[in-house]
Design an enzyme around this catalytic site. Structure first.
Site, PDB file in Angstrom:
ATOM      1  CG  ASP A 129       2.805  88.380   4.515  1.00 38.70           C
ATOM      2  OD1 ASP A 129       3.717  89.101   4.063  1.00 38.70           O
ATOM      3  OD2 ASP A 129       2.796  87.944   5.683  1.00 38.70           O
ATOM      4  CB  CYS A 171      -1.063  84.912   2.206  1.00 32.47           C
ATOM      5  SG  CYS A 171      -1.468  85.803   3.734  1.00 32.47           S
ATOM      6  CG  HIS A 199       3.217  83.343   3.716  1.00 24.90           C
ATOM      7  ND1 HIS A 199       3.760  84.051   4.759  1.00 24.90           N
ATOM      8  CD2 HIS A 199       1.911  83.690   3.673  1.00 24.90           C
ATOM      9  CE1 HIS A 199       2.821  84.807   5.301  1.00 24.90           C
ATOM     10  NE2 HIS A 199       1.684  84.613   4.663  1.00 24.90           N
ATOM     11  NE  ARG A 258       6.089  88.814   5.707  1.00 25.15           N
ATOM     12  CZ  ARG A 258       6.059  88.140   6.863  1.00 25.15           C
ATOM     13  NH1 ARG A 258       7.142  88.086   7.621  1.00 25.15           N
ATOM     14  NH2 ARG A 258       4.956  87.547   7.255  1.00 25.15           N
ATOM     15  CB  CYS A 283       0.707  82.537   7.225  1.00 19.26           C
ATOM     16  SG  CYS A 283      -0.858  83.299   6.719  1.00 19.26           S
TER      17      CYS A 283
HETATM   18 CO    CO Z   1      -0.192  85.035   5.361  1.00 20.69          CO
END
Ligand code: CO
Length: 204
Positions: A44, A42, A98, A46, A101
């Protein structure tokens, strides 16, 4: 602009530290890359592939998008997969979702966000296909977590049916597809146990 200057300063420090411990590092990498892993994760912030797996530049080929998807019509992810499998000869493809998400949560809630709604349409379909399983869970947190997991399993299944992957298997090239999930709350990866290295038995 100070924050951008900081990034460039960070970069100079980083390159200097690497050169100090391994003077030939960059000249060696400049000649070629031979990663053994393709990471599909992803976007993302993080979930940075290299950092959470302790891999150095040159060790993992990375594709990231919202909700770690490989939609059949998506030229971007499929070009990455083809290049990684056919040209680089990666041995392992890791689809890593994750918990937490945002893309998966937007789908779970049926939220309208914009263009990304279209991108997430396959997650909407997955949510609907598993509606009864999700409805049986006690709260939104557990439904969200489960949909994140189901989404990873779904992408591994899709990968296993792509022409590029099937051709690699037909030609006897070792290629493992893995489904992992990362927990942003504890920094740990979990293997969802859906690894495949051959076409599904009885498949088309
Ligand atoms: Co995500």
């Amino acid at each position: 602009m100070d924050e951008l200057r900081q990034l460039l300063a960070n970069n100079r420090d980083w390159a200097e530290r690497i050169r100090a411990s391994d003077p030939a590092f960059f000249s060696r990498l400049a000649k070629q890359q031979t990663p053994r892993f393709l990471w599909i994760g992803c976007s993302d912030s993080r979930v940075p592939a290299n950092q959470i797996t302790g891999l150095q530049p040159g060790e993992v080929f990375v594709h990231r998008n919202v909700a770690n998807l490989v939609p059949g019509e998506d030229l971007n992810s499929h070009s990455v997969i083809q290049y990684a499998v056919d040209a680089l000869g990666v041995r392992h493809v890791i689809v890593c979702g994750h918990y937490g998400c945002g893309g998966v949560l937007a789908s779970l809630r049926g939220e309208r966000v914009g263009l990304v709604d279209y991108w997430l349409s396959s997650v909407h379909a997955l949510r609907d296909r598993h509606a009864s399983e999700l409805a049986a869970l006690p709260d939104e947190t557990s439904r969200h977590a489960r949909l994140c997991e189901l989404n990873v399993v779904e992408q591994v299944g899709k990968l296993s049916r792509t022409l590029v992957v099937r051709r690699a298997w037909e030609q006897g090239r070792p290629l493992f597809l893995h489904g992992w999930i990362y927990d942003v709350a504890d920094g740990l990866l979990r293997d969802l146990g859906v690894t495949v290295d051959a076409p599904p038995a009885g498949g088309d």
